[in-house]
Design a protein around this motif. Structure first.
Motif, mmCIF file in Angstrom:
data_model
loop_
_atom_site.group_PDB
_atom_site.id
_atom_site.type_symbol
_atom_site.label_atom_id
_atom_site.label_comp_id
_atom_site.label_asym_id
_atom_site.label_seq_id
_atom_site.Cartn_x
_atom_site.Cartn_y
_atom_site.Cartn_z
ATOM 1 N N ILE A 3 0.852 -1.190 0.000
ATOM 2 C CA ILE A 3 0.000 0.000 0.000
ATOM 3 C C ILE A 3 0.886 1.238 0.000
ATOM 4 N N GLY A 4 0.621 2.152 -0.899
ATOM 5 C CA GLY A 4 1.372 3.399 -0.928
ATOM 6 C C GLY A 4 1.239 4.152 0.383
ATOM 7 N N ASP A 5 2.245 4.951 0.717
ATOM 8 C CA ASP A 5 2.251 5.621 2.005
ATOM 9 C C ASP A 5 3.070 6.911 1.930
ATOM 10 N N GLY A 33 9.024 -1.879 -8.794
ATOM 11 C CA GLY A 33 9.636 -0.946 -7.864
ATOM 12 C C GLY A 33 8.661 -0.110 -7.072
ATOM 13 N N PHE A 34 7.385 -0.519 -7.054
ATOM 14 C CA PHE A 34 6.399 0.233 -6.262
ATOM 15 C C PHE A 34 6.779 0.255 -4.788
ATOM 16 N N GLY A 35 7.374 -0.832 -4.321
ATOM 17 C CA GLY A 35 7.857 -0.915 -2.948
ATOM 18 C C GLY A 35 9.262 -1.472 -2.915
ATOM 19 N N PRO A 36 9.850 -1.598 -1.722
ATOM 20 C CA PRO A 36 11.192 -2.170 -1.626
ATOM 21 C C PRO A 36 11.220 -3.634 -2.088
ATOM 22 N N GLU A 37 12.398 -4.128 -2.361
ATOM 23 C CA GLU A 37 12.536 -5.515 -2.807
ATOM 24 C C GLU A 37 11.937 -6.459 -1.771
ATOM 25 N N GLY A 38 11.175 -7.431 -2.238
ATOM 26 C CA GLY A 38 10.532 -8.378 -1.335
ATOM 27 C C GLY A 38 9.210 -7.901 -0.769
ATOM 28 N N SER A 39 8.673 -6.793 -1.309
ATOM 29 C CA SER A 39 7.417 -6.231 -0.798
ATOM 30 C C SER A 39 6.235 -7.143 -1.100
ATOM 31 N N ALA A 40 5.171 -6.924 -0.361
ATOM 32 C CA ALA A 40 3.911 -7.600 -0.631
ATOM 33 C C ALA A 40 3.361 -7.138 -1.976
ATOM 34 N N GLU A 41 2.489 -7.951 -2.563
ATOM 35 C CA GLU A 41 1.850 -7.587 -3.824
ATOM 36 C C GLU A 41 1.062 -6.298 -3.645
ATOM 37 N N PRO A 42 1.126 -5.376 -4.601
ATOM 38 C CA PRO A 42 0.353 -4.128 -4.469
ATOM 39 C C PRO A 42 -1.141 -4.391 -4.338
ATOM 40 N N TRP A 43 -1.826 -3.448 -3.737
ATOM 41 C CA TRP A 43 -3.246 -3.625 -3.430
ATOM 42 C C TRP A 43 -4.098 -3.785 -4.692
#
Length: 562
Positions: free
Chosen positions: A45-47, A443-453
């Motif tokens: 989730i974007g923040d 690259g929406f989140g750091p490496e290993g991030s959860a799947e985007p919403w």
């Protein structure tokens, strides 16, 4: 509350960015939908941490301000426009301290922050509404809302049959403690968004306090959601077939102007210009501009231009109508191609019907994305050349299309569900941004991030920020070049506007000041350019010295310089 006398403000608010009181008149404002901009902590989730990490990207893009859609604590029944607490950041987005840091860090880069305020309604989880449901009819707690007995012998009929902005009913019936049916309450949107009653003194005072709370923290302005809907006729009449000026029972009531005068008085009590920007959907342009008088809002969104089809006569008519309506009140026009509610330009302009209306959205509408991208590039330069402020919705600078094949079980937008599944809703323009890499989550989140919403299409690999930075002809580099010129060129910043007549059918040509010329070709044939000295920028390469169809060029008039 005045910032100069507030100890809180002295602690939190950064020094004013610029002493220019008119910064907003030609500002480039970038809209961020926090859930989908960038994920800083890897939860999908974007923040606010994600935004802070990309402030240099926004600075390089060349913007003057960020507009955040609601970042407050909310059950997210309507993407955050159901606010449970205006003084608390949604836990998925971060903390109040992070918001304060973001405001300050953006100011250090020359970027102001504009926040969203939703004065027509609050969340059903707001403490006010929870207290109202627990209180009896006629109580002070219920007087903050529109509770009313139903019609009919047993009160089984809603008090009115007003249309709902999201389809469906506008009234929901409560249940008494003993299990019997109770009063009805009004919601012009979802049942999770009860309308507040602006004739109750608690309501205007609370919103003034909310504005002061955020002005004290250094925000540069307030975007006012559904700004024309606050005041209702207490007699609750049905909507007339053809309501005259000020006669609609829940839209554009004359009493609204007193509300915004009080907001402007508060905004003007702070150092630097703190702008009020209205979301006002009104067909009557004269009624629209009444909100822009010198003691009310500074600007309002120009939805007319955004909704028009890709047609020279239609766009010229909208530009003329907009500029002429704003001139008497001295307010600048705003130019918007899309936002978090609207089908993205690349998709919209690639359809047979290139206009926009919520009621026309349907699954499976054919689209030519190559044509849509070419037109979206042309529209980007056209709008950036018009006088006034420019809004850019996140991802439009990347040429992102609407995502129209999202899995049905991932859709969240109430417009989809309340339409009975006919309307695809607005989630397709809210898909998380692609930053880098060859595969999702880009690259929406750091490496290993959860799947985007919401899932991103595999085809976005060529549309990431990293990929477009390497491509001189990309949409991103077109936007960057346009915004650099817009900032550097005195004619583009503040020059007068005048049409260049005598152009072929399908062409729009206008001057800004004495040295700048915009030409947009909406015809099906290459267009010979008018006399000029230099080609500054084109949305598509010239072919044999001519401007191709669905293209825009910026020209320097002979003998003039920046």
């Amino acid at each position: 509350m005045n910032e100069q006398s507030s100890p809180l403000a002295q602690t939190l608010a950064p020094a004013p960015l610029s002493l220019d009181p008119d910064w907003w008149r030609s500002a480039v404002i970038y809209q961020i939908y926090p859930r989908s901009f960038a994920d800083g902590n890897g939860d999908g989730i974007g923040d606010l941490a994600g935004v802070r990490a990309h402030l240099d990207y926004l600075q390089r893009l060349g913007i003057d301000a960020i507009w955040f859609t609601p970042w407050y604590d909310s059950p997210l029944a309507d993407g955050g426009y159901d606010v449970a607490d205006y003084r608390r950041i949604h836990p998925a987005f971060g903390t109040l301290e992070e918001a304060e840091q973001l405001i300050a860090e953006a100011l250090e880069r020359g970027i102001r922050t504009i926040i969203d305020v939703v004065p027509n309604h609050i969340s059903a989880q707001h403490e006010w509404f929870r207290a109202a449901l627990a209180a009896p009819p006629g109580s002070p707690e219920r007087a903050r809302f529109w509770f009313h007995p139903g019609k009919g012998e047993h009160g089984d009929e809603p008090p009115t049959h007003w249309p709902n902005n999201f389809a469906g009913d506008t009234w929901t019936r409560t249940t008494n403690p003993d299990g019997t049916p109770g009063e009805w309450y009004l919601h012009l949107f979802t049942p999770e968004q009860p309308d507040v009653n602006w004739s109750n003194p608690d309501v205007p005072q609370e919103f003034l306090d909310v504005l002061a709370f955020w002005f004290d923290r250094g925000v540069g302005g307030i975007r006012i959601d559904s700004a024309a809907l606050l005041i209702k006729d207490p007699a609750l009449p049905e909507v007339p077939e053809n309501p005259g000026p000020g006669e609609h029972p829940n839209t554009d009531r004359d009493e609204l102007h007193d509300v915004y005068r009080s907001w402007r008085e508060l905004a003007d009590s702070y150092p630097g210009t703190r702008v009020l920007v209205g979301e006002i959907w009104l067909p009557d342009i004269d009624r629209f501009t009444k909100y822009l008088r010198s003691d009310e809002m500074h600007t309002a969104f120009n939805f007319d231009f955004m909704a028009r089809p890709w047609d020279a006569a239609e766009l010229r008519a909208s530009i003329d109508q907009t500029l002429s309506a704003h001139a008497p009140v001295g307010a600048p026009s705003t130019w918007v191609l899309s936002n978090h509610d609207v089908t993205r330009p690349v998709t919209r302009y690639g359809r047979e019907d290139t206009s926009f209306a919520f009621v026309k959205k349907r699954f499976g509408t054919p689209v030519d994305l190559e044509l849509g991208l070419r037109r979206a590039r042309a529209a980007a330069l056209l709008t950036a050349a018009l006088p006034g402020s420019l809004y850019i919705y996140q991802g439009d600078e990347l040429g992102l299309p609407e995502v129209e094949d999202l899995p049905l079980d991932r859709l969240e937008d109430p417009m989809h569900f309340r339409s009975g599944g006919v309307d695809p809703g607005r989630d397709g323009c809210r898909v998380p941004l692609p930053w880098a890499g060859d595969c999702a989550p880009f690259g929406f989140g750091p490496e290993g991030s959860a799947e985007p919403w919401l899932p991103q299409p595999a085809s976005w690999a060529s549309l990431t920020v990293a990929a477009q930075e390497r491509d001189p002809g990309s949409m991103l580099n077109l936007y960057r070049a346009a915004l650099v010129l817009r900032r550097r060129d005195a004619d583009l910043r503040a020059g007068t506007f005048a049409w260049v007549d005598g152009q072929p059918a399908g062409a729009l040509a206008f001057r800004r000041g004495g040295g700048f010329l915009n030409v947009t070709n909406l015809s099906r044939h290459p267009l010979a350019l008018p006399p000029h000295g230099e080609v500054l920028l084109t949305s598509s390469p010239l072919v044999g010295g001519k401007l191709p169809p669905d293209s825009t060029t910026w020209l320097r008039i002979a003998g003039r310089s920046l």
